[in-house]
Enzyme design. Sequence first.
Site, PDB file in Angstrom:
ATOM      1  CE  LYS A  22      -1.587   1.596   4.084  1.00 34.59           C
ATOM      2  NZ  LYS A  22      -1.389   2.984   4.499  1.00 34.59           N
ATOM      3  CG  ASN A  23       2.328   2.733   3.562  1.00 36.30           C
ATOM      4  OD1 ASN A  23       1.189   3.129   3.307  1.00 36.30           O
ATOM      5  ND2 ASN A  23       2.745   2.461   4.784  1.00 36.30           N
ATOM      6  CB  CYS A 116      -3.679  10.925  11.660  1.00 37.33           C
ATOM      7  SG  CYS A 116      -2.089  10.298  12.123  1.00 37.33           S
ATOM      8  NE  ARG A 121       1.570  10.049  10.330  1.00 36.68           N
ATOM      9  CZ  ARG A 121       1.009   9.145   9.524  1.00 36.68           C
ATOM     10  NH1 ARG A 121      -0.219   8.784   9.690  1.00 36.68           N
ATOM     11  NH2 ARG A 121       1.712   8.615   8.554  1.00 36.68           N
ATOM     12  CG  ASP A 124       8.134  20.098  10.343  1.00 39.10           C
ATOM     13  OD1 ASP A 124       7.592  18.991  10.187  1.00 39.10           O
ATOM     14  OD2 ASP A 124       9.039  20.286  11.183  1.00 39.10           O
ATOM     15  CG  ASP A 306       3.528   1.130   9.398  1.00 33.95           C
ATOM     16  OD1 ASP A 306       3.213   1.972  10.250  1.00 33.95           O
ATOM     17  OD2 ASP A 306       3.722   1.418   8.200  1.00 33.95           O
ATOM     18  NE  ARG A 398      -7.235   4.623   5.637  1.00 31.23           N
ATOM     19  CZ  ARG A 398      -6.715   5.713   6.160  1.00 31.23           C
ATOM     20  NH1 ARG A 398      -7.144   6.141   7.316  1.00 31.23           N
ATOM     21  NH2 ARG A 398      -5.771   6.382   5.531  1.00 31.23           N
TER      22      ARG A 398
HETATM   23  C1  EPZ Z   1       4.906   6.548   6.430  1.00 28.11           C
HETATM   24  O1  EPZ Z   1       4.287   7.652   7.068  1.00 28.11           O
HETATM   25  C2  EPZ Z   1       3.855   5.464   6.335  1.00 28.11           C
HETATM   26  N1  EPZ Z   1       2.736   5.968   5.549  1.00 28.11           N
HETATM   27  C3  EPZ Z   1       3.388   5.063   7.718  1.00 28.11           C
HETATM   28  O2  EPZ Z   1       2.467   3.989   7.589  1.00 28.11           O
HETATM   29  C4  EPZ Z   1       4.608   4.595   8.524  1.00 28.11           C
HETATM   30  O3  EPZ Z   1       4.202   4.317   9.831  1.00 28.11           O
HETATM   31  C5  EPZ Z   1       5.677   5.683   8.539  1.00 28.11           C
HETATM   32  O4  EPZ Z   1       6.014   6.059   7.179  1.00 28.11           O
HETATM   33  C6  EPZ Z   1       6.962   5.251   9.233  1.00 28.11           C
HETATM   34  O5  EPZ Z   1       7.471   4.111   8.609  1.00 28.11           O
HETATM   35  C7  EPZ Z   1       2.783   5.959   4.227  1.00 28.11           C
HETATM   36  O6  EPZ Z   1       3.766   5.605   3.602  1.00 28.11           O
HETATM   37  C8  EPZ Z   1       1.550   6.389   3.511  1.00 28.11           C
HETATM   38  P1  EPZ Z   1       7.355   9.705   8.528  1.00 28.11           P
HETATM   39  P2  EPZ Z   1       4.998   9.075   7.061  1.00 28.11           P
HETATM   40  O7  EPZ Z   1       7.348  10.986   7.761  1.00 28.11           O
HETATM   41  O8  EPZ Z   1       5.726   9.251   5.797  1.00 28.11           O
HETATM   42  C9  EPZ Z   1       7.496  13.089  11.947  1.00 28.11           C
HETATM   43  C10 EPZ Z   1       0.431   2.848   7.867  1.00 28.11           C
HETATM   44  O9  EPZ Z   1      -0.131   2.313   8.848  1.00 28.11           O
HETATM   45  N2  EPZ Z   1       7.462  14.101  10.868  1.00 28.11           N
HETATM   46  O10 EPZ Z   1       8.491   8.772   8.329  1.00 28.11           O
HETATM   47  O11 EPZ Z   1       3.949  10.055   7.406  1.00 28.11           O
HETATM   48  C11 EPZ Z   1       6.215  12.292  12.044  1.00 28.11           C
HETATM   49  O12 EPZ Z   1       5.213  12.971  12.765  1.00 28.11           O
HETATM   50  C12 EPZ Z   1       1.103   4.211   8.004  1.00 28.11           C
HETATM   51  O13 EPZ Z   1       0.455   2.346   6.746  1.00 28.11           O
HETATM   52  C13 EPZ Z   1       7.615  15.441  11.189  1.00 28.11           C
HETATM   53  O14 EPZ Z   1       7.736  15.828  12.357  1.00 28.11           O
HETATM   54  O15 EPZ Z   1       5.987   8.918   8.274  1.00 28.11           O
HETATM   55  C14 EPZ Z   1       6.712  11.025  12.697  1.00 28.11           C
HETATM   56  O16 EPZ Z   1       6.790  11.211  14.073  1.00 28.11           O
HETATM   57  C15 EPZ Z   1       0.899   4.829   9.340  1.00 28.11           C
HETATM   58  N3  EPZ Z   1       7.611  16.365  10.172  1.00 28.11           N
HETATM   59  C16 EPZ Z   1       8.123  10.839  12.124  1.00 28.11           C
HETATM   60  O17 EPZ Z   1       8.484  12.128  11.623  1.00 28.11           O
HETATM   61  C17 EPZ Z   1       7.481  15.998   8.856  1.00 28.11           C
HETATM   62  O18 EPZ Z   1       7.489  16.886   7.985  1.00 28.11           O
HETATM   63  C18 EPZ Z   1       8.257   9.836  10.989  1.00 28.11           C
HETATM   64  O19 EPZ Z   1       7.208  10.048  10.053  1.00 28.11           O
HETATM   65  C19 EPZ Z   1       7.362  14.643   8.556  1.00 28.11           C
HETATM   66  C20 EPZ Z   1       7.355  13.697   9.576  1.00 28.11           C
END
Ligand code: EPZ
Length: 419
Positions: A22-23, A116, A121, A124, A306, A398
Amino acid sequence: MDKLAIIGGRPLFGEIAISGAKNSALKVMAASLLSDEALTLHNVPRLADVDMLLRLLAQHGVDASFEGSTLRLNAKTITSTLAPYDLVRKMRASFNVLGPLLAREGAAKVSLPGGCAIGARPVDLHLKALEAMGASVALDEGYVIAEAPSGLHGAEIAFPFVSVGATEHTMLAAVLARGETVIENAAREPEIADLADCLNAMGADISGAGGTTIRVTGVDRLHTAEHRVLPDRIETGAYMMAVGVAGGELTLTETRGELLGAALPALEETGLHIEETETGLRIRKTTDRLHAMDIVTEPFPGFPTDLQAQFMAMMATAEGVSTIKETIFENRFMHAPELSRMGAQISVDGETATVRGVERLKGAPVMATDLRASMSLVIAALGAEGQTMVNRVYHLDRGFERLEEKLAQCGALIERVKE
Ligand code: EPZ
């Protein structure tokens, strides 16, 4: 709202074909916006999240047609650069249309995804990367308004911490930028290399994806391409843990062990026997009760966040005490109180959950507020005594393709109850 009725205690035997990730699918679908020629994607899972992104892409003018798991996308003409709140708020991955729209059309207005269930999340890092590439970015009434009338340019982008979405978004924007973009501290999740493979097949020039430094040399245009989405490592891990709870032996086809990173040796240590086969993996439970084990979620190749919820479900009946530390998202233990309703002994203190394994869980009505948490309840139910009713099945729809069908064909007593 549909529910899943599960009667536990039946071991799983048989074969499950793992779907496309999916991702990864969601990101390569967004890549279709970068070219006025067709993009054909194979192994795309039929999931509610995929449908949701298709609705958003249609709003931008993308033609789409599914045949089995092959998705044909054609963004010949971008008819709108607006991604409205209603289509973005339901799924954070929708935000990734911003970079491609900006790169191709020079402007885009995309709703902020908002918070969410698993944490705040923010985006920035995404926005800072686009600004470093020359975009002007303003926030207005919940929307990001980004402009780069004379195109984006290459930039040196060093992320302060690893972000999957920001790494992907930067790649998606940089492929059509002038000059070279260097991404330092890039995420190394397998989906990153998959996106790079797809973009390179479209004519992009990306090297280093899968490592911590990615280099993208911008090209003038991208062209038609075909790409096969990589296997879903989270679906793979979830079915492995289902064996850990229910017992039996499963062969998972169309997947690979190396995609699981640290999760694979961790599962082996708990007492699962995992064997690579020609087409996938064979999993068998070697002890009556698994051994407790401590894990910490980390960016790839560490233990994936995940799979954390599913691992907790498995540890709920393991022998001994395990600690589970969640370092990626600040609010990702919503499954703990639900598992406790089934008799699990879990205490949560900040980012650490302590699980004292009990012999057996008992079925109960449960529900979760996100996809992976819902899957942890399904896994727990497979080993529990009596019936569990998992509410809010739309979360599972989903991200897990044909879940009840795949489990039922291996002997699970699982049924969807329509309401
Ligand atoms: C991806 O989310 C996946 N989603 C998530 O899967 C997965 O848990 C996550 O990566 C970590 O592996 C998709 O690919 C659609 P991150 P993403 O940016 O890209 C913080 C599922 O169940 N952050 O690596 O959103 C953030 O809040 C989902 O399939 C900032 O602060 O994750 C988090 O604490 C859930 N600022 C951390 O970084 C930003 O601009 C890592 O998030 C971006 C992220």
